[in-house]
Design a protein around this motif. Structure first.
Motif, PDB file in Angstrom:
ATOM      1  N   UNK A  71       0.827  -1.200   0.000  1.00 40.95           N
ATOM      2  CA  UNK A  71       0.000   0.000   0.000  1.00 40.95           C
ATOM      3  C   UNK A  71       0.868   1.259   0.000  1.00 40.95           C
ATOM      4  N   UNK A  72       1.979   1.193   0.702  1.00 42.03           N
ATOM      5  CA  UNK A  72       2.937   2.297   0.673  1.00 42.03           C
ATOM      6  C   UNK A  72       3.475   2.475  -0.744  1.00 42.03           C
ATOM      7  N   UNK A  73       3.782   1.362  -1.384  1.00 41.71           N
ATOM      8  CA  UNK A  73       4.273   1.410  -2.767  1.00 41.71           C
ATOM      9  C   UNK A  73       3.248   2.045  -3.698  1.00 41.71           C
ATOM     10  N   UNK A  74       2.002   1.635  -3.599  1.00 41.56           N
ATOM     11  CA  UNK A  74       0.960   2.167  -4.473  1.00 41.56           C
ATOM     12  C   UNK A  74       0.766   3.667  -4.267  1.00 41.56           C
ATOM     13  N   UNK A  75       0.772   4.097  -3.011  1.00 44.15           N
ATOM     14  CA  UNK A  75       0.591   5.524  -2.732  1.00 44.15           C
ATOM     15  C   UNK A  75       1.777   6.334  -3.235  1.00 44.15           C
ATOM     16  N   UNK A  76       2.981   5.831  -2.985  1.00 40.77           N
ATOM     17  CA  UNK A  76       4.184   6.569  -3.388  1.00 40.77           C
ATOM     18  C   UNK A  76       4.334   6.637  -4.901  1.00 40.77           C
ATOM     19  N   UNK A  77       3.886   5.600  -5.598  1.00 39.59           N
ATOM     20  CA  UNK A  77       4.059   5.563  -7.051  1.00 39.59           C
ATOM     21  C   UNK A  77       2.935   6.270  -7.800  1.00 39.59           C
ATOM     22  N   UNK A  78       1.959   6.814  -7.076  1.00 38.11           N
ATOM     23  CA  UNK A  78       0.887   7.594  -7.692  1.00 38.11           C
ATOM     24  C   UNK A  78       0.787   8.945  -6.981  1.00 38.11           C
ATOM     25  N   UNK A  79       1.752   9.831  -7.199  1.00 37.17           N
ATOM     26  CA  UNK A  79       1.747  11.146  -6.535  1.00 37.17           C
ATOM     27  C   UNK A  79       0.622  12.022  -7.095  1.00 37.17           C
ATOM     28  N   UNK A  80      -0.455  12.112  -6.356  1.00 36.62           N
ATOM     29  CA  UNK A  80      -1.677  12.714  -6.879  1.00 36.62           C
ATOM     30  C   UNK A  80      -1.511  14.177  -7.270  1.00 36.62           C
ATOM     31  N   UNK A  81      -0.797  14.949  -6.454  1.00 40.14           N
ATOM     32  CA  UNK A  81      -0.627  16.369  -6.756  1.00 40.14           C
ATOM     33  C   UNK A  81       0.084  16.571  -8.088  1.00 40.14           C
ATOM     34  N   UNK A  83       0.233  14.232 -10.552  1.00 38.31           N
ATOM     35  CA  UNK A  83      -0.551  13.614 -11.626  1.00 38.31           C
ATOM     36  C   UNK A  83      -1.685  14.519 -12.105  1.00 38.31           C
ATOM     37  N   UNK A  84      -2.270  15.286 -11.208  1.00 39.22           N
ATOM     38  CA  UNK A  84      -3.402  16.136 -11.616  1.00 39.22           C
ATOM     39  C   UNK A  84      -2.956  17.411 -12.336  1.00 39.22           C
ATOM     40  N   UNK A  85      -1.665  17.637 -12.432  1.00 34.99           N
ATOM     41  CA  UNK A  85      -1.171  18.859 -13.071  1.00 34.99           C
ATOM     42  C   UNK A  85      -1.390  18.878 -14.577  1.00 34.99           C
ATOM     43  N   UNK A  86      -1.509  17.713 -15.185  1.00 28.74           N
ATOM     44  CA  UNK A  86      -1.672  17.664 -16.637  1.00 28.74           C
ATOM     45  C   UNK A  86      -2.613  16.520 -16.992  1.00 28.74           C
ATOM     46  N   UNK A 111      -4.428   2.377  -7.751  1.00 26.89           N
ATOM     47  CA  UNK A 111      -5.088   2.394  -6.445  1.00 26.89           C
ATOM     48  C   UNK A 111      -6.347   3.253  -6.465  1.00 26.89           C
ATOM     49  N   UNK A 112      -7.206   3.053  -5.479  1.00 33.49           N
ATOM     50  CA  UNK A 112      -8.491   3.735  -5.430  1.00 33.49           C
ATOM     51  C   UNK A 112      -8.333   5.252  -5.375  1.00 33.49           C
ATOM     52  N   UNK A 113      -7.383   5.742  -4.604  1.00 36.88           N
ATOM     53  CA  UNK A 113      -7.198   7.191  -4.482  1.00 36.88           C
ATOM     54  C   UNK A 113      -6.875   7.821  -5.832  1.00 36.88           C
ATOM     55  N   UNK A 114      -6.062   7.151  -6.628  1.00 37.21           N
ATOM     56  CA  UNK A 114      -5.722   7.636  -7.971  1.00 37.21           C
ATOM     57  C   UNK A 114      -6.945   7.607  -8.880  1.00 37.21           C
ATOM     58  N   UNK A 115      -7.682   6.500  -8.843  1.00 38.29           N
ATOM     59  CA  UNK A 115      -8.867   6.368  -9.693  1.00 38.29           C
ATOM     60  C   UNK A 115      -9.894   7.448  -9.371  1.00 38.29           C
ATOM     61  N   UNK A 116     -10.160   7.664  -8.099  1.00 30.69           N
ATOM     62  CA  UNK A 116     -11.122   8.689  -7.701  1.00 30.69           C
ATOM     63  C   UNK A 116     -10.660  10.071  -8.131  1.00 30.69           C
TER      64      UNK A 116
END
Length: 210
Positions: A71-81, A83-86, A111-116
């Protein structure tokens, strides 16, 4: 029977190759480099090797490095801030989803946070009745059959009542074996036995007829 649309996210609803995938790949490599004490070159090679061998870097990590937190890996590999820049939505994305009859569900290896976040930023969250992400499916990614069965159970659907829209043939192969109708979003003109239909643009779904 009612139609249930099962949509992939990356390179299906948006062009992930232009921004999201490079960001995710870089973040994965950096995480591997730090957590496993590797050189940048070795970390990048390991990321690619696990993806080729297992279909997902996550599965390689779980098999060979059980000490790490997936779960740490999934969160770290999807930096939401970042990713949403473009964002690069597929042409006519909102119009296409609005005009398609039936319920729509998202099925992603992210991960769910990225999908949402992506559905919100793309302005299409209201069109989806549910999200099946890798961390809602006991860390089982596509194209593994277990992930598909878990997704169907999560949404309480039967495969025969579903149409899957994907850019990945491996994922469509599993969907077709389970009895779903399949639509392949592909860049070229060739067809494939895994795909009941092949389209070059998402908005061509509007003309889809069962």
């Amino acid at each position: 029977m009612p139609v249930n649309w099962i949509f992939d996210l990356d390179n299906t609803l948006h062009d992930a190759s232009r921004h999201a995938f490079p960001v995710i790949d870089t973040a994965m490599t950096q995480w591997l480099q730090t957590e496993l004490s590797l050189s940048h070159q070795h970390a990048n090679q390991l990321r690619q090797d696990y993806w080729r061998r297992y279909g997902a870097t996550l599965l390689g990590l779980r098999r060979h490095h059980p000490e790490v937190n997936p779960h740490h890996f999934l969160a770290a590999s999807h930096p939401l801030a970042q990713l949403r820049q473009s964002l690069h939505p597929m042409p006519r994305l909102k119009t296409t989803l609005a005009r398609l009859p039936g319920k729509k569900y998202l099925f992603t290896n992210g991960p769910l946070a990225y999908a949402e976040m992506m559905l919100i930023e793309l302005g299409i969250m209201r069109h989806f009745s549910g999200i099946a992400a890798v961390d809602t499916l006991k860390l089982q990614p596509k194209p593994h059959t277990g992930a598909f069965r878990a997704m169907l159970a999560q949404f309480r659907l039967q495969a025969r009542d579903c149409i899957m829209v994907e850019d990945s043939l491996d994922n469509l192969l599993t969907a077709k074996k389970l009895g779903m109708q399949t639509i392949w979003l592909r860049p070229g003109q060739r067809n494939h036995p895994a795909a009941d239909r092949a389209m070059t643009q998402l908005h061509q779904l509007i003309a889809f007829r069962q």
